[in-house]
Design a protein around this motif. Structure first.
Motif, PDB file in Angstrom:
ATOM      1  N   ALA A 193       3.296  15.407  -3.387  1.00  0.00           N
ATOM      2  CA  ALA A 193       4.535  14.865  -2.860  1.00  0.00           C
ATOM      3  C   ALA A 193       4.495  14.678  -1.367  1.00  0.00           C
ATOM      4  N   GLY A 194       3.374  14.771  -0.743  1.00  0.00           N
ATOM      5  CA  GLY A 194       3.305  14.683   0.712  1.00  0.00           C
ATOM      6  C   GLY A 194       3.181  13.261   1.231  1.00  0.00           C
ATOM      7  N   VAL A 195       3.354  12.267   0.407  1.00  0.00           N
ATOM      8  CA  VAL A 195       3.167  10.883   0.834  1.00  0.00           C
ATOM      9  C   VAL A 195       4.340  10.414   1.690  1.00  0.00           C
ATOM     10  N   ILE A 196       5.526  10.718   1.326  1.00  0.00           N
ATOM     11  CA  ILE A 196       6.721  10.249   2.038  1.00  0.00           C
ATOM     12  C   ILE A 196       6.754  10.840   3.449  1.00  0.00           C
ATOM     13  N   ALA A 228       6.714   8.629   6.938  1.00  0.00           N
ATOM     14  CA  ALA A 228       7.767   8.815   7.929  1.00  0.00           C
ATOM     15  C   ALA A 228       7.161   9.175   9.281  1.00  0.00           C
ATOM     16  N   LYS A 229       6.112   9.980   9.277  1.00  0.00           N
ATOM     17  CA  LYS A 229       5.456  10.397  10.519  1.00  0.00           C
ATOM     18  C   LYS A 229       4.802   9.195  11.220  1.00  0.00           C
ATOM     19  N   SER A 286       0.824  -1.209   0.000  1.00  0.00           N
ATOM     20  CA  SER A 286       0.000   0.000   0.000  1.00  0.00           C
ATOM     21  C   SER A 286       0.865   1.268   0.000  1.00  0.00           C
ATOM     22  N   GLU A 287       2.001   1.249   0.719  1.00  0.00           N
ATOM     23  CA  GLU A 287       2.914   2.403   0.709  1.00  0.00           C
ATOM     24  C   GLU A 287       3.510   2.596  -0.695  1.00  0.00           C
ATOM     25  N   SER A 325       7.502   7.309  13.087  1.00  0.00           N
ATOM     26  CA  SER A 325       8.190   8.034  14.152  1.00  0.00           C
ATOM     27  C   SER A 325       7.359   8.116  15.431  1.00  0.00           C
ATOM     28  N   GLN A 326       6.067   8.028  15.348  1.00  0.00           N
ATOM     29  CA  GLN A 326       5.204   8.135  16.524  1.00  0.00           C
ATOM     30  C   GLN A 326       4.751   6.728  16.963  1.00  0.00           C
ATOM     31  N   SER A 327       4.993   6.434  18.234  1.00  0.00           N
ATOM     32  CA  SER A 327       4.506   5.144  18.758  1.00  0.00           C
ATOM     33  C   SER A 327       3.048   5.313  19.175  1.00  0.00           C
TER      34      SER A 327
END
Length: 192
Positions: free
Chosen positions: A103-106, A110-111, A91-92, A114-116
């Motif tokens: 272009a905001g997919v990457i 990443a976000k 899906s990614e 980074s967040q648990s």
């Protein structure tokens, strides 16, 4: 006129008997009686009762698991994780392929990494339910075999003991016989 005649008197002899009645003593001894009662033959056979308690599910709730079960769970979890990882990457990849969306997919991907995730405290019970412990009971069996033995009775009758004396009789002459003569005169004129 007088006529003499002879008058005779006869007395019979009399016999006297004196006797003593004997004493009679009787005793009846009790019978000799022996009774034996053999004990009954008792046979008891039993099959022991069995209680089966399977608490492996309750122990698994507190993470006390056997090696085989743990390896099996890890293999299943690895397969699920691998499948989820492949699906996530697909899906990614699909999202990155669509450049026309912007272009905001990457940065979004990443976000996410980074967040648990935020965990909230909760109350749990171990074991989760009382049905997690399986109990099986086999009562077994008891067989009782009783053979009654008849009593052994030995009875001996004792004859009566009779003690008696013989009759004693004393026969004696009580009065002697006697014969007496008396000369008497008979007056014939009175009868003529």
């Amino acid at each position: 006129m007088r006529m003499p005649y002879l008058e005779t008197t006869i007395r019979n002899a009399q016999i006297g008997i004196q006797y003593d009645q004997p004493n009679l003593k009787m005793k009846q001894p009790q019978a000799d009686l022996r009774i034996q009662q053999p004990a009954a033959d008792l046979k008891i056979s039993h099959e022991a009762s069995k209680l089966y308690i399977d608490q492996s599910e309750a122990l698994a709730d507190v993470d006390y698991k056997g090696t085989g079960r743990r390896v099996k769970e890890w293999a299943e979890q690895a397969q699920v994780t691998a499948t989820e990882g492949i699906a996530r990457r697909v899906s990614e990849g699909d999202a990155m392929m669509k450049i026309e969306n912007g272009a905001g997919v990457i940065p979004q991907i990443a976000k996410q990494y980074s967040q648990s995730p935020i965990k909230s405290p909760s109350i749990g019970y171990l074991p989760k339910t009382h049905f997690r412990v399986n109990i099986d009971y086999d009562p077994g069996s008891v067989e009782v075999d009783v053979q009654r033995n008849d009593p052994i009775i030995d009875a001996r009758i004792n004859k009566p003991v009779i003690d008696h004396e013989y009759w004693r009789a004393n026969v004696y002459l009580q009065e002697k016989e006697s014969l007496s003569f008396e000369l008497k005169n008979f007056n014939v004129d009175e009868y003529i």
